[in-house]
Design an enzyme around this catalytic site. Sequence first.
Site, PDB file in Angstrom:
ATOM      1  N   HIS A 150       0.819  -1.212   0.000  1.00  0.00           N
ATOM      2  CA  HIS A 150       0.000   0.000   0.000  1.00  0.00           C
ATOM      3  C   HIS A 150       0.860   1.273   0.000  1.00  0.00           C
ATOM      4  O   HIS A 150       0.376   2.343  -0.362  1.00  0.00           O
ATOM      5  CB  HIS A 150      -0.988   0.004   1.178  1.00  0.00           C
ATOM      6  CG  HIS A 150      -0.416   0.369   2.513  1.00  0.00           C
ATOM      7  ND1 HIS A 150      -0.123  -0.551   3.484  1.00  0.00           N
ATOM      8  CD2 HIS A 150      -0.102   1.576   3.059  1.00  0.00           C
ATOM      9  CE1 HIS A 150       0.347   0.050   4.556  1.00  0.00           C
ATOM     10  NE2 HIS A 150       0.371   1.355   4.332  1.00  0.00           N
ATOM     11  N   ASP A 180       0.033  -7.594   1.610  1.00  0.00           N
ATOM     12  CA  ASP A 180       0.419  -6.180   1.632  1.00  0.00           C
ATOM     13  C   ASP A 180       1.940  -6.030   1.594  1.00  0.00           C
ATOM     14  O   ASP A 180       2.511  -5.210   2.314  1.00  0.00           O
ATOM     15  CB  ASP A 180      -0.155  -5.485   2.865  1.00  0.00           C
ATOM     16  CG  ASP A 180      -0.038  -3.955   2.773  1.00  0.00           C
ATOM     17  OD1 ASP A 180       0.036  -3.444   1.638  1.00  0.00           O
ATOM     18  OD2 ASP A 180       0.004  -3.296   3.820  1.00  0.00           O
ATOM     19  N   SER A 255       4.943   2.466   7.881  1.00  0.00           N
ATOM     20  CA  SER A 255       4.497   1.405   6.985  1.00  0.00           C
ATOM     21  C   SER A 255       5.643   0.880   6.143  1.00  0.00           C
ATOM     22  O   SER A 255       6.376   1.650   5.523  1.00  0.00           O
ATOM     23  CB  SER A 255       3.399   1.926   6.056  1.00  0.00           C
ATOM     24  OG  SER A 255       2.158   1.931   6.686  1.00  0.00           O
TER      25      SER A 255
END
Length: 520
Positions: A150, A180, A255
């Site tokens: 993402h 992911d 992230s």
Amino acid sequence: MENLHINQKLRLGKISLFATIAVAFVASALFLQTESIVHAEDTSKPVSADLGAITVNSGFAEMIEAVTPAVVSLMVTKKTPATYGRQNPGSDLFKDFRWDGPGQPPKWFWDFFQNNPFRNGPPGNVPRKFSGVGAGVIFDPNGLIVTNQHVIEHAAEIRVSLHDGQVFNAQVIGVDKWTDLAVLQIESDKPMPYAAFGDTEQVRVGDWAIAIGDPFGLSKSVSLGIVSAMDRNLNEDSPKVPLLQIDAAVNRGNSGGPLFNSAGEVIGINTMIISPSGASAGVGFAVPSSVVEDIVDAIESEGQVTRGWLGVGIQSVTPQIAGALDLNAETAHGALVASVDPGSPADNAGVTVGDIIVEFDGKKVEDIRSLSKLVKLTTPGSEVAILVLRDGKEMELRGTVETLMYADAGNEVEAVPTEDQNEGMIGASVATLTPTEREKYQIAPSVNGVVVTGVQTDSPAEKAGLKEGDIIVSINNKSVNSSQEASDAIQSAAGAGNSSALLLVADGKGEQLFVVVALS
């Protein structure tokens, strides 16, 4: 290092000055050559290779200094479509960036877009670009990086910044939306410092967890915590693998960054948080390294990840379902088949609705998660044995696992059983399916059974989740196609002394789910 003690004295009286100098010169040359060789070998080691044991009192400064060179900062330029500005203010921007979890952006984020004079579209409807930050970790000296999918989704350009200030353009090697994860490549004329993966199987709740990333753009920030829980399975928006839960602070910009253990090994890739404010609330999640290694290996070798597909809708065998099937609730295990896709590997193998899959490819199936994992990790094209429990007897079937395509993903959704209470009357009226009933309740021609026309308030049927318009396909694994057959099946179950009945219920489109209804 230990001190070197010289126990013998050299007798120099008989050695000429020339010989002494020669010996010293040769020794120096050998020493320098040895140092050069050692340095060359070190380039093939992960950054944590030379770390000793870390104790609580000594802190983590040495470990962090060792592993930080393998952590990278990502600046991702994302290109939005020309029509972006005419959609709901900020909605698609948040979706594209997704940040680190389902928490909402802060108030200033929404205020900016509400007060932005271009919120209804930029002049001339020109495509716009936005930049976001994230992190990653080098896992191979050739410049391979793993991060979150993402983070780099919809990227027009990805810039990678190293610890020493060097900046590289990155190429996307492959992505895997299910976990992911994404693998990037940067080109360099010398080996890159890289981190080693740890063994997730050895990770325990309470172990140290050290996150390094770029929260809010603050590069190489370190946060410390512990592993709070293992094998967390979250909502459909999260990676479809069991996750590590941590309490180390993880925010936007973390992230894709690594999660280290105290030995400097990567035990996870930070991927999301749960937070009412959008900032860290001490509930973060990471994809475990055991999964990361499998994914990066597949992407590195094939450019993509292939998974096995069986083609069944499954449910857990709850104590209520076990009781309805006259199974021992304490020892019952497996995955209850609620639906079988026509023409799927399961269909071709002879799996039917109502079967309980207790073994797959010789491995015990504990629950729906274990079956899902076993199937997806099976190489497509492999022939496997499927041991099912049917009408109380074990039966071995054989089938060939096929490749899971993203279009098939909806067929792998794990159904969640409806809870019920073992009390009261069934409290539901049913009718035989007629053209009139099909039209009234918009029931597809392929769906067979009896339609529920009414449910009494606070009845076992209502508590089990039945509602008007549902179709009862079978009762205790026996098909029912008329109201009389349904009534007889309920009476038969009650007459046999059963405390509950197992109903296979479908909606108008044919999506099926087992429910347990209490009998008086």
